[in-house]
Motif scaffolding. Structure first.
Motif, short mmCIF file in Angstrom:
data_model
loop_
_atom_site.label_atom_id
_atom_site.label_comp_id
_atom_site.label_asym_id
_atom_site.label_seq_id
_atom_site.Cartn_x
_atom_site.Cartn_y
_atom_site.Cartn_z
N LYS A 227 -14.40 -31.73 17.12
CA LYS A 227 -13.61 -31.12 18.60
C LYS A 227 -13.69 -29.50 18.51
O LYS A 227 -13.32 -28.85 19.66
CB LYS A 227 -12.05 -31.69 18.72
CG LYS A 227 -10.93 -30.91 19.68
CD LYS A 227 -9.87 -31.65 19.46
CE LYS A 227 -9.00 -30.90 20.61
NZ LYS A 227 -8.13 -29.35 20.31
N GLU A 228 -13.68 -28.72 17.74
CA GLU A 228 -13.04 -27.79 17.53
C GLU A 228 -14.88 -26.52 17.97
O GLU A 228 -15.26 -25.45 19.02
CB GLU A 228 -12.66 -26.78 16.14
CG GLU A 228 -11.45 -27.09 15.04
CD GLU A 228 -10.69 -26.53 17.02
OE1 GLU A 228 -11.10 -25.67 17.35
OE2 GLU A 228 -9.43 -27.13 16.76
N LEU A 229 -16.01 -27.72 16.64
CA LEU A 229 -17.21 -26.74 17.70
C LEU A 229 -17.69 -26.99 19.27
O LEU A 229 -17.73 -26.40 19.56
CB LEU A 229 -18.52 -27.70 17.07
CG LEU A 229 -18.54 -27.54 15.67
CD1 LEU A 229 -19.13 -28.06 15.12
CD2 LEU A 229 -17.61 -25.65 15.44
N GLU B 84 -15.97 -27.37 21.71
CA GLU B 84 -14.90 -26.27 22.96
C GLU B 84 -15.62 -24.93 21.89
O GLU B 84 -15.18 -23.61 23.60
CB GLU B 84 -13.62 -26.22 22.15
CG GLU B 84 -12.39 -28.00 21.89
CD GLU B 84 -10.91 -27.86 22.06
OE1 GLU B 84 -9.79 -27.85 21.94
OE2 GLU B 84 -10.06 -26.45 21.28
N ASN B 85 -15.82 -24.46 20.59
CA ASN B 85 -16.58 -23.23 21.41
C ASN B 85 -17.33 -23.38 21.92
O ASN B 85 -17.37 -21.86 22.93
CB ASN B 85 -16.62 -22.70 19.27
CG ASN B 85 -15.53 -22.66 18.91
OD1 ASN B 85 -14.21 -22.08 19.71
ND2 ASN B 85 -15.86 -21.89 17.29
N ALA B 86 -18.19 -23.95 21.83
CA ALA B 86 -19.12 -23.75 22.59
C ALA B 86 -19.64 -24.19 24.62
O ALA B 86 -19.61 -23.42 24.98
CB ALA B 86 -19.97 -25.02 22.94
N SER C 8 -13.08 -13.71 19.03
CA SER C 8 -13.11 -12.72 20.43
C SER C 8 -12.24 -13.26 21.73
O SER C 8 -12.59 -11.88 22.53
CB SER C 8 -14.62 -13.07 20.50
OG SER C 8 -14.33 -14.22 21.02
N LYS C 9 -11.68 -14.14 21.49
CA LYS C 9 -10.46 -14.64 22.43
C LYS C 9 -9.22 -14.02 22.81
O LYS C 9 -8.55 -14.30 23.79
CB LYS C 9 -10.38 -15.99 22.39
CG LYS C 9 -12.13 -16.35 22.08
CD LYS C 9 -11.92 -18.08 22.29
CE LYS C 9 -13.31 -18.31 21.82
NZ LYS C 9 -13.88 -19.70 21.27
N LEU C 10 -8.60 -13.14 22.28
CA LEU C 10 -7.26 -12.78 22.32
C LEU C 10 -6.75 -11.40 21.51
O LEU C 10 -7.53 -11.06 20.43
CB LEU C 10 -6.33 -13.96 21.75
CG LEU C 10 -5.16 -14.21 22.04
CD1 LEU C 10 -4.18 -14.34 23.36
CD2 LEU C 10 -4.42 -15.22 20.83
N LEU D 139 -10.31 -22.21 25.74
CA LEU D 139 -9.96 -23.14 24.89
C LEU D 139 -9.34 -22.98 23.40
O LEU D 139 -8.44 -22.96 23.30
CB LEU D 139 -10.91 -24.55 24.31
CG LEU D 139 -11.21 -25.47 26.09
CD1 LEU D 139 -12.80 -25.85 25.62
CD2 LEU D 139 -9.49 -25.69 26.35
N GLY D 140 -9.83 -21.84 23.19
CA GLY D 140 -9.54 -21.28 21.61
C GLY D 140 -8.74 -19.62 21.49
O GLY D 140 -8.98 -19.37 23.07
N PHE D 141 -8.18 -19.63 20.86
CA PHE D 141 -7.05 -18.83 20.63
C PHE D 141 -6.67 -18.18 19.57
O PHE D 141 -6.75 -16.98 19.02
CB PHE D 141 -6.23 -18.64 21.49
CG PHE D 141 -5.49 -20.00 21.05
CD1 PHE D 141 -4.58 -19.70 20.80
CD2 PHE D 141 -5.92 -20.61 22.22
CE1 PHE D 141 -3.23 -20.25 20.18
CE2 PHE D 141 -4.77 -21.69 21.57
CZ PHE D 141 -3.47 -22.07 21.08
N GLU E 92 -9.75 -20.23 14.08
CA GLU E 92 -8.87 -20.21 12.66
C GLU E 92 -9.95 -21.56 12.14
O GLU E 92 -10.31 -22.07 11.64
CB GLU E 92 -8.05 -21.00 13.29
CG GLU E 92 -6.33 -20.14 12.38
CD GLU E 92 -5.40 -21.30 12.15
OE1 GLU E 92 -4.23 -20.51 10.99
OE2 GLU E 92 -5.34 -22.08 12.72
N ALA E 93 -11.09 -22.01 13.32
CA ALA E 93 -11.27 -22.75 13.20
C ALA E 93 -12.73 -22.57 12.80
O ALA E 93 -12.81 -23.61 11.58
CB ALA E 93 -11.50 -23.35 14.25
N LEU E 94 -13.39 -21.90 12.43
CA LEU E 94 -14.91 -21.40 12.45
C LEU E 94 -13.91 -21.51 10.58
O LEU E 94 -14.98 -22.32 9.27
CB LEU E 94 -15.57 -20.71 12.80
CG LEU E 94 -16.09 -21.04 13.57
CD1 LEU E 94 -17.43 -19.84 14.11
CD2 LEU E 94 -17.26 -22.33 13.83
MG MG Z 1 -12.60 -21.87 18.47
#
Ligand code: MG
Ligand code: ADP
Length: 591
Positions: free
Chosen positions: A28-30, A32-34, A78-80, A92-94, A97-99
């Protein structure tokens, strides 16, 4: 033990627990990053349920060489830039933390090349620590490979389910994202075998066909691209609802097949799920749930996405507006477009209750219905909506109403045979009458008194659970025509009952109603009332086994034609079966 600050390594592993629970959380995290990177192609691979390997490759904008190392630091994104940005968030990410979390509990290889950069970068990390960094040639985009998930946290490894279960979760997730992003080309490979692929054509129906199979996808109704609700009123948010919902005949045993996306984010929201279910009220059998993929869009500042570690839940600023937009969109699609139940292998004759029913029918009628058991093509199923686009005036008319039917006769004192321009209709007289009464009742409810005064007040003794139900539903019961007074102890006095129940035993009518409330599994006042009314109508409707005159049948069919949802009874069973002329011709070998 004295108080100590945890090492960064341990702290990261603990934090990872919030984000990375199992292989599907990594995927899911990967993914969303894509998607955040603007990918047009997202390829997912999984080996041994994801325990051995998970790989997500995209053709997105990549990560610039001088930022790659930072991507794995905790809280790097890089999103926030500021908390304030959450209000305008479109990614989707902000949290950044995920990576970091994924890297802390696995061996990660990341290969990326940014747009406009000559060379790519490859990083390898083990347990969150950098072990290798290389400049290499690579296509634009990013490939993240996650191996040996939880190799350093054996306790978590033990909690994983079988490979098959983990595969199913990933399959589910990728399918759902593919539905929400039909313009992206998704593929999923499990243990070296491709199990799912979309074309990226942008047409959601193509994705549905891949996900559900052609037959089921054909039974999905589009939610018409409605204009935003209340666009001009600034006290209400502009909510847009898109997607597809299954025809009532396409139901499932649980609500897992209701998928919700809010601003492109897959969310679990029990209230919105309920909004979808409620739109099917009276159209589905009790305990069955629809299939739906519903995508809600609204301005980012109307949603708080920062309420859940995996971002699976959101909070709406004005929940009621969103709820009613969803409910109305789904209801409108159903009312406008539901086809008449057709005699097909998988919708009707396949379910156990209908097999039993068909057997009864064939005994009673002496008809050889088993010949109809074979699946028949959908094209002949009397499908109205394709004739005019959804929302078109003509389409709405013809889809909603039944064609004019000519009564031919009655079979087994249970079914009315009728003929229409599109073939033969077999109508269940009881179910049809229930539908007619239900809609009459609902319509009259607004204007006329529903209560029938009893000439003589009746007393009824209730059990303690019945009394509790009575107390909780006092207003609803009064609302549909019961006039009840407490007489003392467990005794109550009935002065009026709903008009359509007049004639029977008043005490039984009340007990029946209470029983219905108890069996009702869905909360909410409207539902309780609607269930009560449905039940009341059931009792009042003509029974199977009752011989009807031609005029009575004709009158019933006319009333049914006027109904808003003539194809199902208030409990969701079909009121009629349809055999098109073409189908008949086929059965008789004329085609
Ligand atoms: Mg992410
Ligand atoms: P978040 O998505 O919350 O920002 P992540 O830990 O998932 O945090 O990712 C950290 C950063 O790494 C992202 O903000 C993004 O800049 C970069 N990144 C991660 N995956 C990709 C990808 N597939 N393509 C481009 N950039 C990525």
């Amino acid at each position: 033990m004295p108080i100590r600050v945890l090492s960064e390594e341990v702290a990261n592993q603990i934090a990872a627990g919030e984000v990375v629970e199992r292989p599907v959380s990594v995927v899911k995290e990967l993914v969303e990053n894509a998607l955040d990177a603007g990918a047009g192609v997202v390829s997912v691979a999984q080996v041994d349920g994801g325990k051995r390997l998970i790989r997500v490759a995209d053709d997105g904008h990549g990560i610039p060489a001088d930022e790659v190392d930072l991507a794995f630091a905790r809280h790097s994104t890089s999103k926030l830039a500021a908390l304030y940005d959450l209000n305008t968030l479109t990614t989707l990410g902000f949290r950044g933390e995920a990576l970091a979390a994924i890297a802390a509990v696995s061996r990660v290889t990341l290969v990326t090349r940014a747009l406009d950069e000559e060379a790519g970068t490859r990083l390898r990390l083990e347990g969150g620590l950098l072990v290798d960094r290389e400049v290499i040639g690579a296509p634009q985009g990013t490939v993240v490979t996650v191996e040996n998930l939880f190799y350093n946290v054996p306790a978590r490894l033990k909690f994983l389910k079988t490979d098959a279960t983990e595969r199913r979760h990933v399959d589910d997730l990728v399918t759902r994202y593919a539905m929400a992003y039909p313009e992206v080309r998704f593929s999923l490979e499990q243990d070296g075998r491709e199990v799912f692929r979309t074309t990226g054509s942008g047409d959601l129906r193509d994705v549905l066909t891949g996900a559900f199979g052609l037959d089921n996808a054909d039974q999905m109704l589009p939610l018409s691209a409605s204009p935003p609700l209340h666009p001009s009123r600034d006290d209400l948010p502009p909510v847009q609802v898109r997607g597809y919902v299954g025809v009532p005949g396409l139901h499932r045993a649980n609500r897992n097949h209701i998928t919700l996306f809010v601003n492109g984010r897959w969310v679990q929201d029990s209230r919105l799920t309920y909004a979808v279910i409620q739109a099917y009220q009276t159209l589905l059998p009790t305990g069955r749930f629809p299939i739906a993929i519903v995508m809600v869009s609204l301005p980012p500042d109307e949603v708080d996405v920062n309420v859940h570690p995996t971002k699976a839940e959101v909070r709406f600023r004005r929940h009621d507006a969103v709820f009613s937009a969803v409910q109305r969109a789904v209801r409108r699609a159903l009312v406008d477009q539901s086809p008449v139940q057709a005699v097909t292998g998988n919708t009707l004759w396949g379910s156990p209750e209908w097999v039993a029913r068909r057997e009864r029918l064939s005994q009673v009628a002496g008809a050889r219905m088993s010949q109809l058991d074979m699946p028949l093509p959908d094209a002949v199923a009397g499908r109205h909506p394709s004739q005019a686009g959804p929302g078109g005036e003509a389409g709405e008319q013809s889809a909603r109403q039944l064609p004019m039917l000519r009564v031919v006769g009655q079979v087994g004192a249970m079914y009315i045979i009728a003929e229409g321009p599109e073939g033969l209709y077999l109508i269940d007289q009881h179910a049809a009458h229930e539908r007619v009464l239900y809609e009459e009742f609902m319509a009259k409810r607004q204007t006329e008194p529903l209560a029938q005064e009893l000439l003589e007040a009746a007393t009824v003794e209730l059990s303690p659970p019945e009394m509790a139900l009575l107390e909780d539903n006092w207003d609803d019961l009064q609302g549909i025509g019961f006039a009840i007074e407490h007489f003392g102890g467990a005794t109550f006095r009935l002065r009026a009952v709903p008009a359509i129940l007049a004639g029977g035993d008043p005490g039984d009518a009340l007990r029946g109603a209470l029983n219905d409330i108890e069996c009702g599994e869905m909360p909410g006042d409207t539902t309780a009332v609607a269930r009560l009314i449905a039940r009341v109508c059931k009792r009042a409707a003509i029974k199977g086994g009752q011989l009807l005159s031609y005029e009575e049948m004709q009158a019933l069919v006319r009333q049914l034609e006027a109904c808003e949802s003539p194809r199902t009874c208030p409990h969701g069973r079909p009121t009629m079966l349809h055999l098109s002329g073409e189908q008949l011709a086929k059965e008789f070998g004329r085609l």
